[in-house]
Design a protein around this motif. Structure first.
Motif, mmCIF file in Angstrom:
data_model
loop_
_atom_site.group_PDB
_atom_site.id
_atom_site.type_symbol
_atom_site.label_atom_id
_atom_site.label_comp_id
_atom_site.label_asym_id
_atom_site.label_seq_id
_atom_site.Cartn_x
_atom_site.Cartn_y
_atom_site.Cartn_z
ATOM 1 N N PHE A 53 0.992 -1.236 -0.140
ATOM 2 C CA PHE A 53 0.176 0.135 0.016
ATOM 3 C C PHE A 53 0.929 1.537 0.097
ATOM 4 O O PHE A 53 0.452 2.246 -0.579
ATOM 5 C CB PHE A 53 -0.838 -0.081 1.284
ATOM 6 C CG PHE A 53 -1.769 1.240 1.201
ATOM 7 C CD1 PHE A 53 -3.035 1.356 0.475
ATOM 8 C CD2 PHE A 53 -1.750 2.258 2.249
ATOM 9 C CE1 PHE A 53 -3.751 2.468 0.556
ATOM 10 C CE2 PHE A 53 -2.339 3.318 2.290
ATOM 11 C CZ PHE A 53 -3.368 3.475 1.322
ATOM 12 N N SER A 54 2.018 1.189 0.835
ATOM 13 C CA SER A 54 3.017 2.351 0.648
ATOM 14 C C SER A 54 3.377 2.495 -0.813
ATOM 15 O O SER A 54 3.779 3.827 -0.862
ATOM 16 C CB SER A 54 3.923 2.121 1.893
ATOM 17 O OG SER A 54 4.922 1.290 1.424
ATOM 18 N N ASP A 55 3.639 1.517 -1.401
ATOM 19 C CA ASP A 55 4.381 1.472 -2.592
ATOM 20 C C ASP A 55 3.298 2.274 -3.578
ATOM 21 O O ASP A 55 3.789 2.850 -4.673
ATOM 22 C CB ASP A 55 4.661 0.133 -3.207
ATOM 23 C CG ASP A 55 5.846 -0.519 -2.427
ATOM 24 O OD1 ASP A 55 6.789 0.251 -1.783
ATOM 25 O OD2 ASP A 55 6.209 -1.578 -2.707
ATOM 26 N N MET A 56 2.212 1.907 -3.433
ATOM 27 C CA MET A 56 1.039 2.403 -4.258
ATOM 28 C C MET A 56 1.001 3.977 -3.910
ATOM 29 O O MET A 56 0.856 4.915 -4.765
ATOM 30 C CB MET A 56 -0.319 1.749 -3.655
ATOM 31 C CG MET A 56 -1.569 2.728 -4.618
ATOM 32 S SD MET A 56 -2.868 1.340 -4.386
ATOM 33 C CE MET A 56 -3.406 1.948 -2.637
ATOM 34 N N LEU A 57 1.350 4.610 -2.748
ATOM 35 C CA LEU A 57 1.304 5.725 -2.438
ATOM 36 C C LEU A 57 2.509 6.560 -2.935
ATOM 37 O O LEU A 57 2.609 7.690 -3.516
ATOM 38 C CB LEU A 57 1.316 5.943 -0.813
ATOM 39 C CG LEU A 57 0.050 5.769 -0.069
ATOM 40 C CD1 LEU A 57 0.248 6.019 1.483
ATOM 41 C CD2 LEU A 57 -0.947 6.711 -0.296
ATOM 42 N N SER A 58 3.602 5.683 -2.923
ATOM 43 C CA SER A 58 4.939 6.367 -3.383
ATOM 44 C C SER A 58 4.840 6.601 -5.055
ATOM 45 O O SER A 58 5.174 7.598 -5.543
ATOM 46 C CB SER A 58 6.233 5.285 -3.359
ATOM 47 O OG SER A 58 6.319 4.955 -2.282
ATOM 48 N N SER A 59 4.151 5.875 -5.783
ATOM 49 C CA SER A 59 3.609 6.062 -6.937
ATOM 50 C C SER A 59 2.900 7.084 -7.313
ATOM 51 O O SER A 59 2.972 8.112 -8.329
ATOM 52 C CB SER A 59 3.043 5.062 -7.911
ATOM 53 O OG SER A 59 3.894 3.732 -7.765
ATOM 54 N N ILE A 60 2.083 7.605 -6.278
ATOM 55 C CA ILE A 60 1.124 8.541 -6.646
ATOM 56 C C ILE A 60 1.859 9.678 -6.091
ATOM 57 O O ILE A 60 1.766 10.850 -6.936
ATOM 58 C CB ILE A 60 -0.096 8.661 -5.448
ATOM 59 C CG1 ILE A 60 -1.263 7.468 -5.940
ATOM 60 C CG2 ILE A 60 -1.074 9.781 -5.417
ATOM 61 C CD1 ILE A 60 -2.276 7.107 -4.664
ATOM 62 N N VAL A 61 3.007 9.653 -5.379
ATOM 63 C CA VAL A 61 3.743 10.871 -4.887
ATOM 64 C C VAL A 61 4.568 11.340 -6.163
ATOM 65 O O VAL A 61 4.789 12.386 -6.337
ATOM 66 C CB VAL A 61 4.518 10.516 -3.756
ATOM 67 C CG1 VAL A 61 5.760 11.531 -3.603
ATOM 68 C CG2 VAL A 61 3.523 10.527 -2.551
ATOM 69 N N THR A 62 5.079 10.262 -6.883
ATOM 70 C CA THR A 62 5.847 10.483 -7.978
ATOM 71 C C THR A 62 5.093 11.179 -9.198
ATOM 72 O O THR A 62 5.651 12.220 -9.910
ATOM 73 C CB THR A 62 6.199 8.861 -8.713
ATOM 74 O OG1 THR A 62 7.236 8.040 -7.717
ATOM 75 C CG2 THR A 62 7.169 9.019 -9.899
ATOM 76 N N ILE A 63 3.829 10.678 -9.520
ATOM 77 C CA ILE A 63 2.998 11.415 -10.286
ATOM 78 C C ILE A 63 2.980 12.954 -10.094
ATOM 79 O O ILE A 63 2.940 13.860 -10.871
ATOM 80 C CB ILE A 63 1.679 10.795 -10.428
ATOM 81 C CG1 ILE A 63 1.905 9.419 -11.178
ATOM 82 C CG2 ILE A 63 0.634 11.673 -11.393
ATOM 83 C CD1 ILE A 63 0.711 8.411 -11.247
#
Length: 376
Positions: A53-63
């Motif tokens: 789930f944190s990785d999913m947040l990381s991808s959102i942060v990247t965008i």
């Protein structure tokens, strides 16, 4: 014709597309692992789900980071907003460290208050599949990140590869429990969490180093100077200073040596060619080109140059001398020296050199410009 703006737009699309793949993949992994972790009462699998789930947040942060980074320059930020991408990398690193600390806390609690674990074949298959998927995502993110020079994607890819290790360790602990009846997952989770924290701290250190201002690599520095010296009329390139405002927004300044017999028009043509060569060769904007003129028609001045070089050879922390010029009318000798960062008292060192040269050239005024070892 492919313009600089087109390259930036393509890079943004690639990063966003890759991040969306990560969001979708990590969402399903987190959902499946959370269900399996709750069903089997496995702290390791539940933490693994939280990590996804944190990785999913990381991808959102990247965008979000790449969107902000590609905002057009404005009056308040004339150099653009490229450093937002570095900040997004820092946020991802903080998330990684937080997850690692949380995992250690939960693992210790599980050691103190152990519960019954009920693994089955389905849960093991799901965890095994997750290992393969995370390895694929990690390699994919790192490959694309390196290709488009995105620290955020590389950081996310590194995190994904660590996640695959976590999932694999969880799988091993499940097999050990099913075959030997020994509970190892909580202890294993502590070790893995420590590695995660270490990885996150390293990412933070690396990205803050870039934000503060890192020395460019020796290879890049030498290649840029070599390219500049290939321009007809350039006798030497020095004092290369690079300022990084984010990917595709890198600026530099440089000083070049030219013959003192050149006209202003000829020098202007040379400086324009230097700018073009560096931009098209390295995607770096040259903000200014300083000019040093070389005395070319006097054997006496050439002899003075050699004598100055001989004096400076007695000072181990003088790494380079350039921009040598003699004004016979004013009786001035001017040049720059590059001092090593090992010099503790730059002024005292400078004064010692100046005294030495005054004795060698008592009829001349000595002008020395102190430069630091900015680049190789």
């Amino acid at each position: 014709m492919i313009t600089h703006e087109t390259t930036i737009a393509k890079r943004q699309k690639v990063i966003i597309r890759t991040s969306i793949v990560g969001i979708i993949g990590n969402f399903f992994l987190a959902a499946f692992k959370a269900a399996v972790g709750i069903f089997t009462n496995s702290i390791a699998i539940i933490l693994d789900a939280v990590n996804n789930f944190s990785d999913m947040l990381s991808s959102i942060v990247t965008i979000i980071g790449i969107r902000l980074a590609n905002k057009a320059p404005d009056r308040r930020h004339p150099m653009g907003h490229g450093r937002y991408e570095y900040l997004s990398t820092a946020i991802i690193a903080v998330i990684i460290v937080y997850i690692g600390i949380t995992a250690i806390q939960e693992s210790i609690n599980k050691i103190i208050n152990p519960g019954e674990v009920s693994y089955n074949t389905v849960s093991i298959i799901i965890v095994a599949a997750a290992v393969v998927v995370k390895i694929f995502i990690g390699i994919y993110f790192r490959r694309v990140g390196n290709k488009v020079d995105s620290d955020s994607l590389v950081a996310s890819g590194t995190d994904a590869l660590f996640d695959s290790i976590i999932s694999f360790a969880t799988l091993i602990s499940a097999v050990v429990y099913l075959t030997l009846g020994i509970k190892t997952e909580a202890y294993l989770a502590i070790v893995i969490s420590a590695l995660i924290i270490r990885s996150g701290i390293k990412m933070l250190r690396d990205v803050f180093s870039v934000i503060v201002g890192e020395r460019i690599s020796p290879e890049l520095s030498k290649n840029i100077k070599k390219s500049i010296c290939e321009v007809k009329g350039v006798r030497g390139a020095f004092d290369l200073m690079v300022h990084d405002y984010g990917t595709n927004m890198v600026f530099c300044s440089v000083n070049i040596e030219v013959n003192d017999s050149l006209t202003a028009r000829e020098i202007d043509d040379i400086s324009r060619e230097v700018r073009r060569k560096v931009f098209y060769g390295y995607q770096i904007f040259i903000s200014s080109v300083g000019i040093y003129s070389i005395n070319t028609e006097s054997d006496e001045i050439n002899a003075m140059y050699r004598r100055v070089k001989d004096v400076l050879s007695h000072y181990e922390h003088v790494m380079q001398m350039h921009g040598f010029h003699v004004d016979e009318k004013k009786k001035e000798i001017s040049f720059d020296i590059v001092l090593s960062f090992d010099v503790k008292n730059r002024r005292a060192y400078y004064l010692a050199i100046k005294r030495h040269l005054r004795k060698a050239f008592p009829k001349y005024h000595i002008n020395i410009a102190l430069d630091s070892d900015y680049s190789d």
